[in-house]
Design a protein around this motif. Structure first.
Motif, PDB file in Angstrom:
ATOM      1  N   ARG A  93       0.797  -1.087  -0.100  1.00  0.00           N
ATOM      2  CA  ARG A  93       0.038  -0.107   0.140  1.00  0.00           C
ATOM      3  C   ARG A  93       0.783   1.071   0.067  1.00  0.00           C
ATOM      4  O   ARG A  93       1.923   1.384   0.763  1.00  0.00           O
ATOM      5  N   THR A  94       0.642   2.180  -0.983  1.00  0.00           N
ATOM      6  CA  THR A  94       1.118   3.437  -0.826  1.00  0.00           C
ATOM      7  C   THR A  94       0.398   4.647  -0.493  1.00  0.00           C
ATOM      8  O   THR A  94      -0.783   4.653  -1.211  1.00  0.00           O
ATOM      9  N   SER A  95       0.673   5.336   0.577  1.00  0.00           N
ATOM     10  CA  SER A  95      -0.422   6.281   0.856  1.00  0.00           C
ATOM     11  C   SER A  95       0.496   7.654   0.881  1.00  0.00           C
ATOM     12  O   SER A  95       1.438   7.946   1.151  1.00  0.00           O
ATOM     13  N   SER A 108      -0.494  11.392   2.378  1.00  0.00           N
ATOM     14  CA  SER A 108      -1.122  12.239   3.281  1.00  0.00           C
ATOM     15  C   SER A 108      -1.867  13.603   2.671  1.00  0.00           C
ATOM     16  O   SER A 108      -1.201  14.050   1.789  1.00  0.00           O
ATOM     17  N   PHE A 160      -1.930  10.079   8.557  1.00  0.00           N
ATOM     18  CA  PHE A 160      -2.909   9.245   7.455  1.00  0.00           C
ATOM     19  C   PHE A 160      -4.358   8.924   8.240  1.00  0.00           C
ATOM     20  O   PHE A 160      -5.134   8.266   7.413  1.00  0.00           O
ATOM     21  N   THR A 165      -6.834  10.358   3.070  1.00  0.00           N
ATOM     22  CA  THR A 165      -5.743  10.441   2.498  1.00  0.00           C
ATOM     23  C   THR A 165      -5.824  10.941   0.903  1.00  0.00           C
ATOM     24  O   THR A 165      -6.697  10.850   0.337  1.00  0.00           O
ATOM     25  N   THR A 215      -3.848   9.758  -1.392  1.00  0.00           N
ATOM     26  CA  THR A 215      -3.893   8.468  -2.051  1.00  0.00           C
ATOM     27  C   THR A 215      -3.932   7.521  -0.960  1.00  0.00           C
ATOM     28  O   THR A 215      -2.850   7.597  -0.019  1.00  0.00           O
ATOM     29  N   PRO A 216      -4.701   6.457  -1.083  1.00  0.00           N
ATOM     30  CA  PRO A 216      -5.979   6.058  -1.701  1.00  0.00           C
ATOM     31  C   PRO A 216      -6.919   7.298  -1.327  1.00  0.00           C
ATOM     32  O   PRO A 216      -6.959   7.739  -0.369  1.00  0.00           O
ATOM     33  N   LYS A 226       4.478  10.727   2.698  1.00  0.00           N
ATOM     34  CA  LYS A 226       4.154   9.354   1.868  1.00  0.00           C
ATOM     35  C   LYS A 226       4.726   8.267   2.736  1.00  0.00           C
ATOM     36  O   LYS A 226       5.700   8.515   3.548  1.00  0.00           O
ATOM     37  N   ASN A 242       6.494   0.083   7.769  1.00  0.00           N
ATOM     38  CA  ASN A 242       5.726   1.210   7.210  1.00  0.00           C
ATOM     39  C   ASN A 242       7.177   2.267   7.066  1.00  0.00           C
ATOM     40  O   ASN A 242       7.354   2.485   8.291  1.00  0.00           O
TER      41      ASN A 242
END
Lengths: 141, 171
Positions: B19-21, B23, B71, B75, B77-78, B126, B151
């Motif tokens: 998972r890439t997030s 903020s 986050f 966010t 993304t997603p 990120k 993470n």
């Protein structure tokens, strides 16, 4: 505080918090963390626990707090490891104590490593922690 | 061969980005609320909520507590419109692998190491989640599957903020 006077084996002033759902709800709100076992005794008991219990990241935050309350704003936290030993259940009181394990001095900064123990009032070990942090060198005026 | 909860497919996703997030920009209000929550019922240190006080510290302004999570809730993304494929901290299903069946999912250990950069209002953070390890133990509740999720958080300048290794147990 005279950091040069802090030695290996010295105790860190303790940190304590009551285990209240009204406290934990605030953390649930900011961390978007709403697992039912953190407020429902019934759900927690269904998973084999005594009662609703606190969030592990909140307990880790408390392990930051004990160091921050001791050393203040100029502190640099390098590492905080927490291992959960038993749940911090509702209506108990958590008390975190700490002891300095290592100390060094490099380029105008003191570096420390400390062990932390979190227990409730029944002497149940709730969590153990290892923290390392540094602090700017303060010359005597 | 001994019975294992770790399938071949699970072993194959170790190290892959799950998972890439990204903020939203951190606000001083986010930081203030976080500090109130982790210090409650005590008043948090002024560096987290008093602009005038914070401007005179080594940071020159409000700074987030080290453990702050940028986050929570939403966010960039997603996005909120993206499909929600999980409701827990992680799931193998995010990489198309069926997770093992379990009745409890508990966080047992958190290991966080910090870089020299802190999080400030306006920062966009990120993160990348990966499963970095599986291991099993026999426990009082039977076969227990431990999973380490790594993470890594960096800011908008690609500067390292922190690495969080979280160890979860499922049984």
């Amino acid at each position: 505080m005279k950091l040069e006077n802090i030695d290996i084996g010295d105790s860190i002033p303790s940190f304590s918090r009551e285990g209240k759902v009204e406290y934990w709800n605030r953390y649930a709100a900011v961390n978007d963390e709403f697992a039912e076992h953190h407020w429902s005794d019934e759900v927690a008991q269904g998973e084999g626990f005594e009662k609703a219990f606190a969030m592990a990241p909140l307990e880790q935050a408390y392990m930051h707090n004990i160091i921050r309350e001791w050393l203040g704003d100029d502190l640099r936290i390098l590492l905080v490891n927490i291992r959960l030993r038993s749940p911090f259940v509702r209506d108990r009181r958590l008390e975190i104590s700490g002891k300095i394990l290592k100390k060094s001095f490099l380029e105008n900064e003191y570096f420390f490593e400390a062990e932390l123990n979190a227990k409730d009032e029944k002497d149940n070990l709730i969590a153990t922690g290892l923290v390392s942090f540094s602090y700017p060198f303060l010359e005597e005026k | 061969m001994n019975k294992t909860l770790i399938s071949k497919e699970m072993n194959e996703i170790i190290g892959k980005v799950m998972r890439t997030s990204i903020s939203f920009p951190i606000t001083s209000s986010d930081i203030r609320k976080w500090a109130i929550a982790v210090y409650y019922p005590k008043t948090p240190p002024r560096i987290y909520w008093d602009e005038e006080y914070a401007s005179k510290t080594i940071f020159g302004g409000i700074v987030a507590p080290e453990e702050f999570n940028p986050f929570a809730w939403a966010t960039q993304t997603p996005s909120l419109e993206d499909p929600k494929i999980f409701q827990t901290a992680f799931s193998e299903s995010e990489l198309g692998v069926s997770p093992p069946k379990y009745s409890a999912f508990i966080l047992t250990e958190i290991k966080t190491s910090y870089g020299n950069k802190r999080m400030f209002p306006g920062d966009v953070i990120k993160s990348e989640h990966k499963i970095s390890d599986y291991f099993e133990r026999k426990g009082a509740k039977g076969d227990m599957l431990y999973t380490t999720v790594t993470n890594i958080l960096k800011n908008q300048n690609d500067e390292f903020i922190k690495n969080i290794d979280s160890v979860f147990v499922r049984y």
